[in-house]
Design a protein around this motif. Structure first.
Motif, PDB file in Angstrom:
ATOM      1  N   PHE A  61      25.874  19.961  25.702  1.00 33.18           N
ATOM      2  CA  PHE A  61      25.240  21.102  26.816  1.00 33.18           C
ATOM      3  C   PHE A  61      25.754  22.454  26.845  1.00 33.18           C
ATOM      4  O   PHE A  61      26.729  22.915  25.696  1.00 33.18           O
ATOM      5  CB  PHE A  61      26.024  20.244  28.309  1.00 33.18           C
ATOM      6  N   GLU A  65      24.684  25.157  32.333  1.00 37.07           N
ATOM      7  CA  GLU A  65      24.324  23.735  33.043  1.00 37.07           C
ATOM      8  C   GLU A  65      25.205  23.669  33.490  1.00 37.07           C
ATOM      9  O   GLU A  65      26.452  23.190  33.657  1.00 37.07           O
ATOM     10  CB  GLU A  65      24.291  22.582  31.836  1.00 37.07           C
ATOM     11  N   ASP A  66      24.587  23.104  34.844  1.00 31.70           N
ATOM     12  CA  ASP A  66      25.541  22.386  36.346  1.00 31.70           C
ATOM     13  C   ASP A  66      26.460  21.580  35.753  1.00 31.70           C
ATOM     14  O   ASP A  66      27.579  21.550  36.287  1.00 31.70           O
ATOM     15  CB  ASP A  66      23.904  22.399  37.394  1.00 31.70           C
ATOM     16  N   GLU A  67      25.898  20.377  34.862  1.00 32.79           N
ATOM     17  CA  GLU A  67      26.824  19.330  34.794  1.00 32.79           C
ATOM     18  C   GLU A  67      28.147  20.143  34.138  1.00 32.79           C
ATOM     19  O   GLU A  67      29.233  19.219  34.375  1.00 32.79           O
ATOM     20  CB  GLU A  67      26.197  18.811  33.609  1.00 32.79           C
ATOM     21  N   VAL A  68      28.227  21.390  33.384  1.00 31.08           N
ATOM     22  CA  VAL A  68      28.938  21.371  32.810  1.00 31.08           C
ATOM     23  C   VAL A  68      29.883  22.236  33.866  1.00 31.08           C
ATOM     24  O   VAL A  68      31.550  22.363  34.425  1.00 31.08           O
ATOM     25  CB  VAL A  68      28.990  22.037  31.296  1.00 31.08           C
ATOM     26  N   LYS A  69      29.091  23.818  34.290  1.00 31.77           N
ATOM     27  CA  LYS A  69      30.233  24.434  35.246  1.00 31.77           C
ATOM     28  C   LYS A  69      30.460  23.854  35.805  1.00 31.77           C
ATOM     29  O   LYS A  69      31.552  24.120  36.614  1.00 31.77           O
ATOM     30  CB  LYS A  69      28.507  25.046  35.679  1.00 31.77           C
ATOM     31  N   GLU A  70      30.529  23.065  36.651  1.00 34.45           N
ATOM     32  CA  GLU A  70      31.400  22.352  37.686  1.00 34.45           C
ATOM     33  C   GLU A  70      32.759  21.543  37.586  1.00 34.45           C
ATOM     34  O   GLU A  70      33.249  21.036  38.174  1.00 34.45           O
ATOM     35  CB  GLU A  70      30.311  21.068  38.997  1.00 34.45           C
ATOM     36  N   LEU A  71      32.661  21.940  36.202  1.00 35.41           N
ATOM     37  CA  LEU A  71      34.364  21.691  35.778  1.00 35.41           C
ATOM     38  C   LEU A  71      34.859  21.807  35.929  1.00 35.41           C
ATOM     39  O   LEU A  71      35.805  21.284  35.879  1.00 35.41           O
ATOM     40  CB  LEU A  71      33.454  20.328  34.575  1.00 35.41           C
ATOM     41  N   VAL A  94      18.578  26.156  30.343  1.00 39.02           N
ATOM     42  CA  VAL A  94      18.914  24.621  30.573  1.00 39.02           C
ATOM     43  C   VAL A  94      17.654  24.096  30.051  1.00 39.02           C
ATOM     44  O   VAL A  94      17.721  22.854  29.511  1.00 39.02           O
ATOM     45  CB  VAL A  94      18.918  24.751  31.976  1.00 39.02           C
ATOM     46  N   GLN A  98      17.739  20.227  27.854  1.00 38.64           N
ATOM     47  CA  GLN A  98      17.486  19.053  28.100  1.00 38.64           C
ATOM     48  C   GLN A  98      16.193  18.037  27.896  1.00 38.64           C
ATOM     49  O   GLN A  98      15.844  17.476  27.498  1.00 38.64           O
ATOM     50  CB  GLN A  98      16.999  19.385  29.561  1.00 38.64           C
ATOM     51  N   ARG A 101      17.667  16.923  24.124  1.00 38.87           N
ATOM     52  CA  ARG A 101      19.072  15.870  24.962  1.00 38.87           C
ATOM     53  C   ARG A 101      18.170  14.827  24.588  1.00 38.87           C
ATOM     54  O   ARG A 101      18.423  13.762  24.440  1.00 38.87           O
ATOM     55  CB  ARG A 101      19.538  16.478  26.061  1.00 38.87           C
TER      56      ARG A 101
END
Length: 108
Positions: A61, A65-71, A94, A98, A101
């Motif tokens: 990632f 990216e939102d998936e990482v940012k939210e962590l 992004v 994607q 991936r």
């Protein structure tokens, strides 16, 4: 991705198993981030480094990216990445990540 980092990634994959790794990238351009992601998933496309011909299929990632940012704690993220995020083409990064991936990741 430089040769030293390729070797580190390869060593971690051998030690911990590729299914247990996630690579977080931070390249400023979509193309650079995509190339690094492709390297840890499908192997070094330049065939010059330790990952030449090595298809690890790692999950990767970009930090924006939102998936990482939210962590992250929002204050820490803003302090460490916020300024960079304002000048990057986040949508392009992004999209590139994607796409890479979807094509090459074995551990989604």
């Amino acid at each position: 991705m430089d040769l030293e980092n390729q070797q580190r990634v390869k060593n971690f994959a051998e030690e911990y198993g590729p299914e247990n790794l996630v690579v977080i990238l931070g390249g400023a351009e979509a193309e650079a981030a995509g190339l690094a992601a492709e390297t840890v998933m499908a192997g070094d496309p330049t065939f010059a480094g330790p990952l030449a011909g090595v298809e690890l299929g790692l999950l990767a990632f970009h930090v924006v990216e939102d998936e990482v940012k939210e962590l992250f704690d929002p204050d820490v993220y803003d302090e460490q990445v916020g300024m960079m995020e304002m000048v990057l083409d986040v949508d392009e990064i992004v999209e590139e990540m994607q796409e890479i991936r979807n094509e090459n990741c074995k551990y989604l």
